[in-house]
Design a protein around this motif. Structure first.
Motif, PDB file in Angstrom:
ATOM      1  N   GLU A 192      60.354  -4.931  -4.449  1.00  0.00           N
ATOM      2  CA  GLU A 192      58.999  -5.339  -4.831  1.00  0.00           C
ATOM      3  C   GLU A 192      58.814  -6.849  -4.724  1.00  0.00           C
ATOM      4  O   GLU A 192      58.329  -7.501  -5.641  1.00  0.00           O
ATOM      5  N   MET A 193      59.246  -7.382  -3.581  1.00  0.00           N
ATOM      6  CA  MET A 193      59.029  -8.806  -3.371  1.00  0.00           C
ATOM      7  C   MET A 193      57.558  -9.048  -3.056  1.00  0.00           C
ATOM      8  O   MET A 193      56.986  -8.349  -2.233  1.00  0.00           O
ATOM      9  N   PRO A 194      56.918 -10.041  -3.764  1.00  0.00           N
ATOM     10  CA  PRO A 194      55.484 -10.295  -3.541  1.00  0.00           C
ATOM     11  C   PRO A 194      55.225 -11.107  -2.287  1.00  0.00           C
ATOM     12  O   PRO A 194      54.318 -11.946  -2.269  1.00  0.00           O
ATOM     13  N   PHE A 195      56.081 -10.912  -1.244  1.00  0.00           N
ATOM     14  CA  PHE A 195      55.907 -11.696  -0.028  1.00  0.00           C
ATOM     15  C   PHE A 195      55.899 -10.741   1.164  1.00  0.00           C
ATOM     16  O   PHE A 195      56.404  -9.623   1.099  1.00  0.00           O
ATOM     17  N   GLU A 196      55.327 -11.217   2.241  1.00  0.00           N
ATOM     18  CA  GLU A 196      55.372 -10.507   3.515  1.00  0.00           C
ATOM     19  C   GLU A 196      55.477 -11.527   4.640  1.00  0.00           C
ATOM     20  O   GLU A 196      55.018 -12.667   4.496  1.00  0.00           O
ATOM     21  N   ALA A 197      56.159 -11.056   5.771  1.00  0.00           N
ATOM     22  CA  ALA A 197      56.317 -11.937   6.936  1.00  0.00           C
ATOM     23  C   ALA A 197      55.558 -11.328   8.106  1.00  0.00           C
ATOM     24  O   ALA A 197      55.658 -10.139   8.379  1.00  0.00           O
ATOM     25  N   VAL A 198      54.804 -12.105   8.795  1.00  0.00           N
ATOM     26  CA  VAL A 198      53.993 -11.637   9.913  1.00  0.00           C
ATOM     27  C   VAL A 198      54.370 -12.434  11.155  1.00  0.00           C
ATOM     28  O   VAL A 198      54.804 -13.589  11.068  1.00  0.00           O
ATOM     29  N   VAL A 199      54.220 -11.773  12.341  1.00  0.00           N
ATOM     30  CA  VAL A 199      54.506 -12.432  13.615  1.00  0.00           C
ATOM     31  C   VAL A 199      53.233 -13.096  14.104  1.00  0.00           C
ATOM     32  O   VAL A 199      52.186 -12.438  14.222  1.00  0.00           O
ATOM     33  N   LEU A 200      53.332 -14.345  14.393  1.00  0.00           N
ATOM     34  CA  LEU A 200      52.170 -15.063  14.900  1.00  0.00           C
ATOM     35  C   LEU A 200      52.108 -15.008  16.423  1.00  0.00           C
ATOM     36  O   LEU A 200      51.034 -14.925  17.000  1.00  0.00           O
ATOM     37  N   ASN A 201      53.279 -15.036  17.111  1.00  0.00           N
ATOM     38  CA  ASN A 201      53.324 -15.033  18.581  1.00  0.00           C
ATOM     39  C   ASN A 201      54.570 -14.272  19.002  1.00  0.00           C
ATOM     40  O   ASN A 201      55.690 -14.696  18.723  1.00  0.00           O
ATOM     41  N   LYS A 202      54.325 -13.094  19.668  1.00  0.00           N
ATOM     42  CA  LYS A 202      55.470 -12.256  20.051  1.00  0.00           C
ATOM     43  C   LYS A 202      56.360 -12.958  21.070  1.00  0.00           C
ATOM     44  O   LYS A 202      57.590 -12.821  21.057  1.00  0.00           O
ATOM     45  N   THR A 203      55.739 -13.675  21.976  1.00  0.00           N
ATOM     46  CA  THR A 203      56.511 -14.272  23.063  1.00  0.00           C
ATOM     47  C   THR A 203      57.390 -15.394  22.534  1.00  0.00           C
ATOM     48  O   THR A 203      58.567 -15.503  22.866  1.00  0.00           O
ATOM     49  N   SER A 204      56.747 -16.279  21.697  1.00  0.00           N
ATOM     50  CA  SER A 204      57.521 -17.429  21.189  1.00  0.00           C
ATOM     51  C   SER A 204      58.384 -17.047  20.000  1.00  0.00           C
ATOM     52  O   SER A 204      59.249 -17.798  19.577  1.00  0.00           O
ATOM     53  N   GLY A 205      58.106 -15.898  19.392  1.00  0.00           N
ATOM     54  CA  GLY A 205      58.880 -15.472  18.228  1.00  0.00           C
ATOM     55  C   GLY A 205      58.505 -16.181  16.935  1.00  0.00           C
ATOM     56  O   GLY A 205      59.222 -16.119  15.941  1.00  0.00           O
ATOM     57  N   GLU A 206      57.358 -16.874  16.959  1.00  0.00           N
ATOM     58  CA  GLU A 206      56.942 -17.645  15.761  1.00  0.00           C
ATOM     59  C   GLU A 206      56.367 -16.697  14.702  1.00  0.00           C
ATOM     60  O   GLU A 206      55.571 -15.814  15.027  1.00  0.00           O
ATOM     61  N   GLY A 207      56.773 -16.876  13.457  1.00  0.00           N
ATOM     62  CA  GLY A 207      56.291 -16.041  12.361  1.00  0.00           C
ATOM     63  C   GLY A 207      55.857 -16.873  11.139  1.00  0.00           C
ATOM     64  O   GLY A 207      56.035 -18.089  11.090  1.00  0.00           O
ATOM     65  N   ARG A 208      55.265 -16.187  10.139  1.00  0.00           N
ATOM     66  CA  ARG A 208      54.811 -16.890   8.915  1.00  0.00           C
ATOM     67  C   ARG A 208      55.120 -16.028   7.699  1.00  0.00           C
ATOM     68  O   ARG A 208      54.887 -14.814   7.721  1.00  0.00           O
ATOM     69  N   LEU A 209      55.563 -16.679   6.660  1.00  0.00           N
ATOM     70  CA  LEU A 209      55.849 -16.003   5.396  1.00  0.00           C
ATOM     71  C   LEU A 209      54.705 -16.306   4.424  1.00  0.00           C
ATOM     72  O   LEU A 209      54.323 -17.468   4.255  1.00  0.00           O
ATOM     73  N   ARG A 210      54.155 -15.278   3.802  1.00  0.00           N
ATOM     74  CA  ARG A 210      53.040 -15.497   2.869  1.00  0.00           C
ATOM     75  C   ARG A 210      53.151 -14.569   1.666  1.00  0.00           C
ATOM     76  O   ARG A 210      53.848 -13.545   1.735  1.00  0.00           O
ATOM     77  N   ALA A 211      52.438 -14.916   0.597  1.00  0.00           N
ATOM     78  CA  ALA A 211      52.449 -14.113  -0.631  1.00  0.00           C
ATOM     79  C   ALA A 211      51.403 -13.025  -0.528  1.00  0.00           C
ATOM     80  O   ALA A 211      50.301 -13.239  -0.025  1.00  0.00           O
ATOM     81  N   LYS A 212      51.814 -11.829  -0.995  1.00  0.00           N
ATOM     82  CA  LYS A 212      50.873 -10.713  -0.966  1.00  0.00           C
ATOM     83  C   LYS A 212      49.855 -10.812  -2.113  1.00  0.00           C
ATOM     84  O   LYS A 212      48.758 -10.260  -2.012  1.00  0.00           O
ATOM     85  N   SER A 213      50.214 -11.493  -3.206  1.00  0.00           N
ATOM     86  CA  SER A 213      49.314 -11.669  -4.372  1.00  0.00           C
ATOM     87  C   SER A 213      49.600 -13.043  -4.981  1.00  0.00           C
ATOM     88  O   SER A 213      50.638 -13.648  -4.676  1.00  0.00           O
ATOM     89  N   PRO A 214      48.677 -13.572  -5.843  1.00  0.00           N
ATOM     90  CA  PRO A 214      48.898 -14.914  -6.425  1.00  0.00           C
ATOM     91  C   PRO A 214      50.219 -14.975  -7.181  1.00  0.00           C
ATOM     92  O   PRO A 214      50.584 -14.063  -7.914  1.00  0.00           O
ATOM     93  N   ILE A 215      50.917 -16.054  -6.963  1.00  0.00           N
ATOM     94  CA  ILE A 215      52.222 -16.261  -7.590  1.00  0.00           C
ATOM     95  C   ILE A 215      52.023 -17.070  -8.872  1.00  0.00           C
ATOM     96  O   ILE A 215      51.353 -18.107  -8.853  1.00  0.00           O
ATOM     97  N   ASP A 216      52.615 -16.608  -9.952  1.00  0.00           N
ATOM     98  CA  ASP A 216      52.483 -17.289 -11.254  1.00  0.00           C
ATOM     99  C   ASP A 216      53.834 -17.883 -11.610  1.00  0.00           C
ATOM    100  O   ASP A 216      54.816 -17.152 -11.810  1.00  0.00           O
ATOM    101  N   CYS A 217      53.899 -19.158 -11.660  1.00  0.00           N
ATOM    102  CA  CYS A 217      55.157 -19.844 -11.964  1.00  0.00           C
ATOM    103  C   CYS A 217      55.671 -19.482 -13.347  1.00  0.00           C
ATOM    104  O   CYS A 217      56.873 -19.470 -13.590  1.00  0.00           O
TER     105      CYS A 217
END
Length: 916
Positions: A53-78
């Motif tokens: 249940e990690m509140p994060f997900e990783a998405v591919v931005l460019n298949k050719t270059s292999g560039e991706g981004r990590l983002r939070a699925k919901s607001p993170i509360d410190c």
């Protein structure tokens, strides 16, 4: 063919800001595949996160270059979680569009820290803090307040500072929340302090709500009087009021064996040392039963007593101030030359130390040679704070040394306070009374008698007259100080009782119910009752005794202002070298202003009498029905009265009784001629009363402190005589009364008296009904509290008005008659002979003139002519309602003249001589 698996870094470190979804990774999330540029096999299709249940997900931005981004699925509360760690893998696209034969990379560790936002304010752990401190101490820490912050990071969750919000309080707080006092606290000054405190986190965000801190100050047990008020209010007429009804002494369990307490009422700045009656010295001496014949040497300036006109004077208390530059000459004849072997000198004196090393004599009273020589026959003076009385007897058969100078050395002579001095001379013995206490002279020196001469003597006050041994006679030996009520009484000396009465204070300390003072209490008053000393062994008995000490002022109209009070106490302890110290009490009595009385004189203010009554032996009583009343205005305060109605609150007039000290009957106009007229009073009327009287050509004066009723009785017996009335037609008098030597004065009541001579006898019928009932005073409750006085009085100077009207009518008749006759003669020649027979034939006619100045008081059944006459009378009486031009137009209508002919045959002639 998908030969190779993707490649990523082995570990990543990321930061995400609280309440944000973007994760910043280091290094960036990029996957590489060696199959590139082969489609599908060399492309990156996904990043997968492994973890619960990690509140994060990783998405591919460019298949050719292999560039991706990590983002939070919901607001993170410190505040919920500060950091996250999980596994991430990269996947390629396989060998075809369907994604078959895909390959995944090795596992990489991702560690993400949550960056805090300062979203929470500090909050105190307690809703209120309390602490107690003992007065007189400095504390390092009285108490500690503590606040917390729910932010997750040290920067925003730590409390960096505390601050006291309340201003002007003797407290400080440090960064740890410790509160201390910055100065010694006093229970008497303030029992409790309430301060507000706030907190700041390290992001400088302050607490949402400040916290209240109560600090109670506990008193250190201090010995002293407790339960007393600094201000005591006194209303005139209150009698005796207790000064300290709830007082008690706190000894802090000290071993007290006895208490000595002194209560002092300080009144030396009120009047002449305290509140005394401010009547004139003559009135006071009469009130105290002193012998008659006292001569006032410092009277109020007037036409007859003008020698004090140039002196500095305080009018309220009849005090004369001498600045060392002034003196007053007493006119000859005021004081007899021979004072005899018995006489008395009385005075009030306030005197300070004399300036200079060798002070000169300061003369109070001096009788010296007017010219040629410089001999002092008798004198009273101050020299080096000693009072000296000089008396040089005249030479007679026994030419021997005699007592001449009498010296008294008293501290009070130079203490700048008021004291009452009486010098009783009973030659060769001279006694001094100061404030009622007897003092014998400490030094008496003898001298030769004065040889007789024909040189006139000069009596002076405030300096001594130097008539000889100088080029020009002048004043010398000036007095510096204040004097009042300086009198000399030849031929008699005063008794101790009278002296005590003359200097008695009307205010002082008192003890309520002496019999209940308690056992073992000793007390002592000074003569003026301004100091009370009490002593006792038991503390509770002393407390009870002090609660009974009261202030009393017996004057009906006391001097308003502050009277200071000082209570000092000394305590002895059982076998103790060091005993407790009791602080003094400094309080004051506030005496309020008495309601000011309004003295009203009323009575018949006009009458006429035949001359024979004035010429009779008893004369005519001037004020047979005089009435003197006094009223005060009081405000009523009803319970249900609203604030906005206070402006129209009712005013009540209340009659009050008090004394008077003089009433004067003054002659208005020319003074009385002693050769033909006078005012008289049988002195038997003064017996049994505190009254005396003086008579002069200017009027009659009754003086002395007595009731208004007694003044009425005496005034009603004063008579006016005139034994040569032929030259006098009327007299006017004015009556005025006073209380407290002119502090309160009455209205000026004016009286007019007409003398009717024999020639006025034909008017007596009219005069009889003109003397109406005595005027009355009617008190009406007006909103503004004014007194409405209704006078039923006749027209001023009735006889004079009647005579003037008659003469005017006669002249008018003759003038108009001659004019009409001549006019008629010119216009009617046919009747000339008949008219000539009756032209001026007044002998056979009866002329009746009727003038009724009181017509307006009769019944209203009047003819037109009577109403015209009434208009005339109104015009005479009420000058404010007439105009000069109207009076000229109505002049012809205002007399009613009836001419009755004995022979009524000539009707035509009567019509021609008809008066409008």
């Amino acid at each position: 063919v998908n030969k190779h698996k993707p490649w990523i870094e082995t570990s990543y470190h990321g930061i995400i800001t609280e309440n944000n979804d973007t994760v910043i990774l280091d290094p960036p999330l990029v996957a590489l595949d060696k199959d590139a540029p082969v489609p599908f096999a060399g492309e990156i299709c996904a990043f997968k996160i492994h973890g619960q249940e990690m509140p994060f997900e990783a998405v591919v931005l460019n298949k050719t270059s292999g560039e991706g981004r990590l983002r939070a699925k919901s607001p993170i509360d410190c505040e919920l979680q500060k950091e996250y760690t999980f596994i991430i893998q990269a996947y390629d696209c396989g060998s075809g569009p369907s994604g078959i034969n895909w390959k995944k990379s090795h596992k990489a560790v991702v560690h993400i820290q949550v960056k805090d936002v300062n979203e929470f304010s500090p909050a105190f752990k307690e809703s209120m803090y309390k602490a107690s401190v003992t007065e007189g101490k400095i504390y390092d820490s009285i108490l500690q307040v503590e606040a917390i912050d729910e932010d997750c990071s040290p920067q925003y969750s730590q409390i960096c500072n505390y601050e006291i919000v309340t201003t002007d309080v003797p407290f400080a707080i440090d960064r740890n929340g410790n509160i201390r006092n910055t100065e010694k606290l006093s229970y008497d000054k303030q029992h409790q302090y309430e301060i507000m405190v706030t907190a700041f986190d390290c992001g400088q965000k302050h607490a949402a709500e400040n916290v209240l801190v109560r600090v109670h100050v506990k008193p250190v047990c201090k010995p002293g009087w407790q339960g007393w008020n600094k201000r005591i209010e006194y209303k005139p007429g209150s009698g005796s009021i207790p000064l300290f009804p709830s007082i008690h002494l706190e000894t802090c369990d000290g071993p007290v064996s006895s208490i000595h307490t002194s209560i002092e009422l300080q009144t030396n700045y009120i009047g002449k040392g305290c509140d005394r009656e401010t009547y004139s010295e003559k009135s006071l001496q009469k009130l105290c039963g002193a012998s008659s014949g006292a001569i006032d040497l410092l009277p109020s300036p007037s036409a007859t007593t003008n020698w004090t006109a140039g002196l500095l004077m305080d009018n309220n208390d009849m005090i004369f101030k001498f600045d060392g530059k002034q003196g007053a000459k007493i006119p000859d004849g005021i004081v007899p030359k021979n004072l005899t072997d018995q006489f008395t000198i009385t005075l009030w004196m306030k005197h300070g130390p004399s300036p200079g090393l060798r002070a000169e004599k300061e003369t109070i009273l001096c009788n010296s040679d007017k010219t040629e020589m410089n001999r002092h026959h008798y004198a009273l003076y101050v020299h080096n704070c000693r009072l000296v009385f000089l008396l040089r007897k005249d030479f007679d058969q026994a030419d021997t040394f005699r007592p001449a100078e009498f010296h008294w050395k008293l501290d009070q002579i130079c203490d700048k306070e008021w004291h009452y001095y009486v010098v009783n001379v009973e030659f060769p013995v001279v006694t001094l009374y100061m404030d009622g206490t007897t003092y014998e002279p400490y030094l008496v020196t003898n001298d030769w008698p004065i040889h007789p001469s024909h040189i006139a003597m000069q009596l002076t006050v405030g300096a001594c007259w130097q008539g000889g041994e100088v080029t020009k006679p002048r004043f010398a030996q000036y007095f510096h100080g204040s004097l009042a009520s300086l009198t000399i009484r030849p031929g008699k000396i005063e008794s101790q009782k009278v002296i005590s009465c003359l200097q008695a204070c009307k205010e002082g300390l008192d003890i309520n119910s002496l019999e209940s003072l308690g056992q073992g209490i000793k007390y002592h008053f000074n003569p003026s009752q301004s100091v009370l000393v009490m002593e006792g062994d038991d503390i509770e008995n002393i407390n009870q005794a002090l609660r009974k000490v009261s202030y009393i002022n017996s004057r009906q109209f006391p001097t308003a202002g502050v009277r200071r009070l000082k209570v000092s106490s000394k305590v002895q302890c059982f076998g103790e070298d060091v005993c407790i110290s009791i602080p003094d009490i400094d309080a004051y009595v506030m005496v309020f202003q008495a309601n000011e009385p309004k003295i009203t004189i009323s009575g018949m203010d006009h009458f006429a009498r035949p001359a024979a009554q004035f010429e009779s032996e008893r004369g005519v009583i001037l004020l047979p029905d005089i009435r003197i009343i006094s009223t005060v205005t009081k405000m009523e305060h009803p319970v249900d009265l609203k604030e906005h109605d206070r402006a129209s609150k009712p005013v009540v007039l209340e009659e009050m009784l008090h004394n008077l000290d003089f009433c004067d009957i003054l002659v208005i106009g020319a003074e009385l001629d002693p050769e033909q007229e006078c005012l008289e009073l049988d002195h038997v009327e003064l017996q049994g009363k505190h009254l005396d009287a003086t008579n002069s050509t200017a009027g009659y004066s009754i003086y002395g402190v007595d009731s208004m009723h007694n003044y009425e009785l005496v005034l009603r017996q004063i008579r006016y005589r005139n034994w040569y009335t032929s030259a006098t037609f009327d007299r006017k008098f004015r009556v005025k009364c006073s209380e407290l030597n002119g502090r309160y004065t009455s209205n000026e009541f004016n009286l007019e008296v007409n003398i009717l001579h024999s020639s006025d006898s034909n008017f007596m019928d009219h005069v009889n009904h003109m003397i109406v009932q005595p005027q009355f005073l009617q008190s009406v409750h007006h909103p503004e509290g004014s007194i409405s006085v209704v006078h039923n009085s006749v027209v001023p100077s009735v006889a004079t008005v009647v005579i003037i009207i008659c003469v005017s009518i006669l002249i008018f008749i003759i003038t108009l008659g001659v004019y009409r006759i001549r006019t008629a003669h010119q216009h009617s020649s046919a009747d000339s002979e008949g008219s000539k027979e009756n032209e001026m034939d007044w002998d056979d006619s009866a002329l009746t003139i009727t003038v009724n100045p009181m017509e307006k008081y009769e019944k209203p059944h009047q003819t037109e002519e009577e109403s015209e006459e009434e208009d005339f009378e109104d015009e005479e009486e009420d000058t404010t309602s007439t105009e000069s031009d109207e009076s000229e137009e109505e002049e012809e209508e205002e007399e009613e003249v009836i001419v009755q002919k004995g022979d009524k045959q000539n009707a035509t002639r009567q019509e021609q001589l008809e008066w409008d």
